[in-house]
Write a protein that holds these residues in place. Structure first.
Motif, PDB file in Angstrom:
ATOM      1  N   THR A 260       0.673  -1.206   0.012  1.00 39.54           N
ATOM      2  CA  THR A 260      -0.220   0.140   0.576  1.00 39.54           C
ATOM      3  C   THR A 260       0.552   1.447  -0.023  1.00 39.54           C
ATOM      4  O   THR A 260       0.075   2.172  -0.908  1.00 39.54           O
ATOM      5  N   LEU A 261       2.125   1.360   1.053  1.00 38.36           N
ATOM      6  CA  LEU A 261       3.008   2.325   0.266  1.00 38.36           C
ATOM      7  C   LEU A 261       3.854   2.708  -0.065  1.00 38.36           C
ATOM      8  O   LEU A 261       4.617   3.440  -0.368  1.00 38.36           O
TER       9      LEU A 261
ATOM     10  N   VAL B   7       8.778   5.955   3.101  1.00 39.15           N
ATOM     11  CA  VAL B   7       9.204   4.932   1.609  1.00 39.15           C
ATOM     12  C   VAL B   7      10.772   4.814   1.373  1.00 39.15           C
ATOM     13  O   VAL B   7      11.210   5.865   1.718  1.00 39.15           O
ATOM     14  N   THR B   8      10.932   4.011   0.988  1.00 41.99           N
ATOM     15  CA  THR B   8      12.421   3.825   0.937  1.00 41.99           C
ATOM     16  C   THR B   8      12.795   4.599  -0.835  1.00 41.99           C
ATOM     17  O   THR B   8      11.906   5.055  -0.961  1.00 41.99           O
ATOM     18  N   PRO B   9      14.119   5.193  -0.561  1.00 43.74           N
ATOM     19  CA  PRO B   9      14.117   6.538  -1.557  1.00 43.74           C
ATOM     20  C   PRO B   9      14.399   5.510  -2.523  1.00 43.74           C
ATOM     21  O   PRO B   9      13.808   5.742  -3.810  1.00 43.74           O
ATOM     22  N   GLU B  10      14.830   3.843  -3.358  1.00 40.71           N
ATOM     23  CA  GLU B  10      14.628   3.636  -3.952  1.00 40.71           C
ATOM     24  C   GLU B  10      12.881   3.244  -4.956  1.00 40.71           C
ATOM     25  O   GLU B  10      13.272   3.431  -5.761  1.00 40.71           O
ATOM     26  N   ALA B  11      12.089   3.032  -3.728  1.00 42.86           N
ATOM     27  CA  ALA B  11      10.693   3.137  -4.312  1.00 42.86           C
ATOM     28  C   ALA B  11      10.103   4.343  -4.554  1.00 42.86           C
ATOM     29  O   ALA B  11       9.242   3.986  -5.301  1.00 42.86           O
ATOM     30  N   GLU B  12      11.109   4.961  -3.863  1.00 40.70           N
ATOM     31  CA  GLU B  12       9.918   6.927  -4.801  1.00 40.70           C
ATOM     32  C   GLU B  12      10.742   6.913  -5.787  1.00 40.70           C
ATOM     33  O   GLU B  12      10.170   7.621  -6.488  1.00 40.70           O
TER      34      GLU B  12
END
Length: 698
Positions: free
Chosen positions: A254-255, A479-484
């Motif tokens: 979800t996030l 939020v992880t930097p990779e996901a963002e």
């Protein structure tokens, strides 16, 4: 509702008895009509099934087609051999399709071997087909029906056949039925669908994923880790649908998932049980996710969030896109009504902003309420966009209903055509000069284009200069930097803003009509008086809208009652019809009835005929217009006069119009009884065909 009966109610067996002799007529046209009538009216009579079973072997293909279709709801388990025979031995495509439908409905497994064979080939050694030209297309239809049937029957031993049909060089159009069938075939079908999604590509992969949604969730649960960890978004979405809010994977998807669709689906699914996820999603890099988070927020807001969120909403109103800005405009008056009026007015008045955002701002202004908001909304009634005017009118009407006198005054001025200045009443839409074919590309107007869906699109001149919408809420979400980075990478670029549907150039006329329509339910004497001033307007649209409002909401208005006789001569049939309603409701019809009965418009005549209750009805039962015929017959049957009803019924049969007769036998038991009596005379010909055809359509 059926009309009052003069005869005893007709029984199903009597209808069947009247139809059955005609099933064996020497006239093929009458036979077909009789078979259809039997299927429509004889389903409660056991004789019908017996006759229809015989007829599916008839020599006439039309009879067989009609018979098996009529048999479908009546077939029983002991009929499967004959139905399977029709599938195999009848060359008619329609017969085969209905036969498969019946076999599935009866849950017959004896037909599975034949269905498996048909999924792979034409089975010319066991199945008869029509002529060589059409039989290939016929087989494709039967092949698809057979594949669907194997899935419905749960024939898990047919999986190899289904996969062979899918991989056939001519079977590229079969992936949808094959995947749907596999979804119904338990564990083995599920394994193949998962493998197709994971190893496949293109459209087949998507269709296999779509089919997985139909698989029993209990079968999917053992594969939950495989689904939620899949590279394919559709599989992760499917896995998400099986999760509960306390599963760690639910929060991650979800996030933090790279797919906007996953984050959106999780937000909607878990918003009630995990409101903290909604708050975190306010800082999502996707405007669509942010907008959904705004919609899912629980009010009142926690104190720590309120001021920060309001500041962000105000920023989003200034530079948000077509998705986020409407959500922000909708929420602002609910969380900060004292700060909402100015920003919402600015947004609603800005013709360069997305139309969805402007409309949301208008609704927000209406939600704040009060005379000041009524004035702001009134100013928007001069806007070029018809959508803006209509939504503003709706809000003004709501405020007037709540007792706002300023809103009511504005509505009355709009009805009377005095709300707009003269220069605003006609606004010509100017799209600019068309670019010359020889003009250099950089000199041609580029602010307008048409989408594939036919929408007018407008470039946002600020798109290239305004950075992506920022948010002071970013610290709320882990939020992880990779996901963002991945989410930002997948964010749609350069979306165009949809231009409002502008509407007609005659803004004043359009506004007046819309205001009349909006005010109809207010029930105000002042509204009635304002509408009455427009019943003689030069515009057909305004006169029609005015008379319609008066006839439905203010029929006792003195001006309407006084003007209605003259309006019966109006050039517009819609005006004449509404004026006639006023005359009827004010008991003035007697003096003008002959004029209305002679009107050129069928609907006006039908309304006038419906007021008759004596022998004057009879000529209209043969009128050229179906609406007049039905009105006359209905009035005669409702009159309570047995003689008049009998005359009307006789005239319907004499006229021989199938549409009216079919309508009449549904309305009246007397009509049905007379139809049975006439069929029982044993006479054949056009009259009996018309009755049978009407019974088949009733």
């Amino acid at each position: 509702m059926r009309h009052p009966m003069l005869a005893d109610p007709i029984r199903t067996t009597e209808i069947t008895s009247a139809i059955l002799p005609h099933v064996h007529s020497e006239n093929e046209v009458i036979r077909c009509a009789a078979v259809r009538a039997l299927g429509r009216n004889g389903q409660d009579d056991p004789r019908s099934r017996e006759v229809l079973l015989e007829l599916i072997r008839d020599g006439d293909p039309d009879i067989r087609s009609d018979a098996i279709e009529a048999l479908a709801p009546l077939a029983q388990a002991e009929d499967v051999d004959m139905i399977l025979e029709s599938l195999q031995a009848d060359p008619v495509r329609e017969v085969k399709l209905v036969a498969i439908q019946i076999l599935v409905a009866l849950k017959d497994t004896k037909c599975v071997p034949q269905l498996r064979a048909l999924a792979l080939s034409k089975c010319e050694d066991s199945v008869v087909w029509e002529d060589e030209i059409a039989d290939w297309d016929d087989w494709m239809d039967i092949q698809i029906a057979a594949i669907n049937a194997l899935g419905s029957l749960g024939a898990s031993d047919s999986i190899d056949d289904l996969l062979a049909a899918l991989n056939d060089e001519m079977g590229q159009t079969l992936d949808i039925p094959v995947f749907r069938a596999l979804a119904q075939l338990g564990q083995q079908g599920l394994v193949w669908l998962l493998a197709t999604v994971e190893a496949g590509k293109g459209l087949a992969r998507k269709r296999a994923a779509d089919a997985l949604a139909d698989v029993d969730p209990d079968l999917l649960r053992p594969y939950l880790d495989r689904l939620t960890g899949a590279d394919d978004v559709a599989l992760r979405l499917l896995g998400l649908s099986l999760l509960t809010a306390d599963d760690p994977k639910a929060e991650q998807l979800t996030l933090q998932d790279a797919s906007q669709d996953l984050r959106l689906a999780g937000l909607v699914k878990f918003s009630k049980s995990r409101p903290e996820w909604v708050i975190a999603a306010l800082a999502d890099p996707s405007e669509k996710v942010q907008a959904t988070a705004l919609e899912q927020l629980e009010l009142p807001l926690p104190d720590y969030l309120h001021d920060m969120l309001v500041d962000n909403i105000l920023a989003w109103l200034l530079n948000g896109g077509a998705i986020l800005t409407p959500a922000a405009a909708t929420l602002l008056p609910k969380v900060a009504p004292q700060r909402a009026a100015g920003p919402l007015n600015a947004l609603a008045s800005d013709a360069d902003r997305p139309i969805e955002a402007r409309l949301a701002a208008i609704r927000g202004l209406g939600g704040i309420g009060g005379p000041a908001m009524s004035e702001i909304l009134g100013a928007l009634l001069a806007d070029r966009s018809q959508q803006v005017r209509l939504v503003a009118l709706h809000e003004i009407k709501a405020l007037a209903q709540a007792g706002d006198r300023t809103a009511l005054d504005i509505l009355l001025h709009a009805i009377g055509g005095t709300q707009l200045d003269e220069e605003d009443k006609v606004q010509v839409l100017n799209l600019g000069a068309a670019p010359d074919v020889g003009m250099p590309k950089e000199d041609a107007p580029s602010n307008l284009r048409i989408s594939e869906e036919g929408e007018i699109l407008q470039e946002d001149p600020s798109e290239s200069d305004v950075p992506a919408t920022g948010s002071t809420l970013a610290a709320l979400q882990l939020v992880t930097p990779e996901a963002e980075a991945q989410a930002a990478k997948s964010k749609p670029k350069g979306k165009k803003n949809r231009v409002a549907i502008e509407g007609p150039d005659a803004v004043g006329e359009d506004l007046s009509c819309a205001a009349i329509e909006a005010a109809r339910t207010l029930g105000s004497v002042r509204v009635a008086a304002a509408v009455a001033t427009q019943i003689t307007a030069s515009s057909d649209r305004i006169r029609i809208a005015s008379w319609r409002a008066l006839a439905t909401s203010f029929p006792s208005c003195f001006e309407a009652a006084q003007a209605a006789p003259m309006a019966l001569c109006d050039a517009s049939p819609e005006v004449r019809r509404e004026a006639l309603k006023v005359l009827i409701l004010t008991d003035q019809l007697d003096r003008y009835l002959l004029q209305a009965l002679d009107d050129q418009d069928a609907l006006v005549r039908a309304d006038a005929v419906a007021q008759l209750s004596d022998e004057r009805l009879l000529p209209f039962i043969s009128d050229t217009a179906v609406s007049v015929r039905h009105a006359a017959l209905s009035a005669a049957l409702d009159s309570g006069d047995k003689k008049l009803s009998a005359q009307a019924i006789a005239q319907v049969f004499a006229a021989g119009r199938v549409d009216t007769l079919a309508w009449a036998v549904k309305q009246s038991d007397d009509m049905q009884a007379e139809a049975v009596r006439r069929l029982n005379t044993g006479k054949e010909g056009r009259a009996s065909f018309i009755i049978l055809d009407a019974l088949a359509a009733s």
